[in-house]
Design an enzyme around this catalytic site. Structure first.
Site, PDB file in Angstrom:
ATOM      1  N   SER A 143       0.864  -1.179   0.000  1.00 58.77           N
ATOM      2  CA  SER A 143       0.000   0.000   0.000  1.00 58.77           C
ATOM      3  C   SER A 143       0.898   1.226   0.000  1.00 58.77           C
ATOM      4  O   SER A 143       2.057   1.142   0.421  1.00 58.77           O
ATOM      5  CB  SER A 143      -0.883   0.005   1.256  1.00 58.77           C
ATOM      6  N   TYR A 157      -1.612  -0.451  10.502  1.00 56.34           N
ATOM      7  CA  TYR A 157      -1.588  -0.765   9.075  1.00 56.34           C
ATOM      8  C   TYR A 157      -0.312  -0.239   8.429  1.00 56.34           C
ATOM      9  O   TYR A 157       0.351  -0.961   7.674  1.00 56.34           O
ATOM     10  CB  TYR A 157      -2.821  -0.168   8.399  1.00 56.34           C
TER      11      TYR A 157
END
Length: 245
Positions: A143, A157
Site C-alpha cells: 500500500s 496498518y
C-alpha cells in the site's frame, strides 16, 4: 496477454474479493494455473465459477494468521498443479480504530500477524524451490501506507506495510543472483471491501473515482510477463485524483 505465462502455477492469498480476485482473473485468462486462497470459501467458489479460463481456477481456504493453514494451502497447490511459479501476497486487513489512542494491543497484533508475518510465511513456503529452480516471481500487494506513514492508513496498518516493504526488498536483494524476483506494489486508494472498515463511510461517488481491482491486475499481469532479466523492485499506482506527497 502473451503466451509466456501459459501453464505458470500461481498461488494467490486473499483472493476471494478485491485486488486478489482481480489478479486471479487476469492471470487465469493469460493461461496460468491459478489457485486462490482466502478465509471464506463462498467468495472463492463464486470467483472460480465466474472465470472461464483454459485451466479451471482452483480454490482452498487459507488463514495467513495460522501457520498450519498456510502449510495446508501450499500442500494443496503442489498436489493439484505443482510448484509455485508466481506467488501473490494479497491477504491483508485494517481496523476501524486506527490511532494510537484508540487502538488496542490485540488490534496491533492481528494486523501485523496477517499483513506482515503472513506474507513472510507464504514466501517461506515457495522460496526454497524457486531458488532451486532459479526462477520465480513474488508479488507483495502492499500500500502507499508502506511508503508514507499516512493517518488514513493508521498506526498498525502503516507499520505492517512498512514491514512488508522491508521484507520484500531484503529478500529481493538476497535472491537477485538466483533467478527470483520480488516486487512490492504500492496501490493508493482501491475500491475493495477493505474500505468498509474506514472510520468514515466512503461514498459511492468516491469509490467510482478511485482505482478498481482490474487496474491493479493489469499492472501485475505486465510485471509477470517481463523476461527473467528484468526486475521491478517496487511500483506505486494510485488514482489520478489522489495526492502524492
Amino acid at each position: 496477454m502473451v503466451s509466456n505465462l501459459a501453464g505458470k502455477v500461481v498461488a494467490i492469498t486473499g483472493g476471494g474479493t478485491g485486488i486478489g480476485a482481480g489478479i486471479a482473473r487476469e492471470l487465469a485468462m493469460a493461461g496460468c494455473k491459478v489457485v486462490v486462497g482466502g478465509r471464506r470459501t463462498e467468495p472463492l467458489e463464486t470467483l472460480a465459477k465466474s472465470i472461464q479460463s483454459e485451466h479451471p481456477v482452483r480454490t482452498h481456504a487459507i488463514d495467513v494468521a495460522d501457520p498450519n493453514s498456510i502449510t495446508a494451502f501450499f500442500a494443496f497447490v503442489r498436489e493439484q498443479v505443482g510448484e509455485v511459479d508466481i506467488l501473490v501476497n494479497s491477504a491483508g486487513i485494517n481496523i476501524q480504530n486506527r490511532t494510537m489512542a484508540a487502538m488496542i494491543p490485540e488490534d496491533w497484533d492481528r494486523v501485523m500477524q496477517i499483513n506482515a508475518s503472513g506474507a513472510y510465511r507464504c514466501i517461506l513456503e515457495v522460496l526454497p524451490q524457486m531458488r532451486e529452480r532459479r526462477d520465480g516471481v513474488v508479488i507483495n500487494i502492499s500500500s502507499i501506507a508502506g511508503k508514507r506513514a499516512i493517518s488514513l492508513g493508521g498506526v498498525a496498518y502503516c507499520a505492517s506495510k512498512f514491514a512488508m516493504t522491508a521484507l520484500g526488498t531484503a529478500i529481493s536483494n538476497e535472491v537477485r543472483h538466483e533467478g527470483v524476483r520480488v516486487t512490492n506494489v504500492y496501490p493508493g486508494e482501491v475500491n475493495t471491501p477493505i474500505l468498509d472498515n474506514r472510520p468514515v463511510a466512503v461514498t459511492q461517488e468516491h469509490k467510482d473515482a478511485i482505482l478498481q481491482p482490474e487496474d491493479i491486475a493489469a499492472l501485475i499481469g505486465t510485471i509477470c510477463q517481463l523476461p527473467p532479466r528484468a526486475h521491478v523492485p517496487e511500483i506505486v499506482i494510485k488514482p489520478t485524483i489522489q495526492e502524492w506527497v
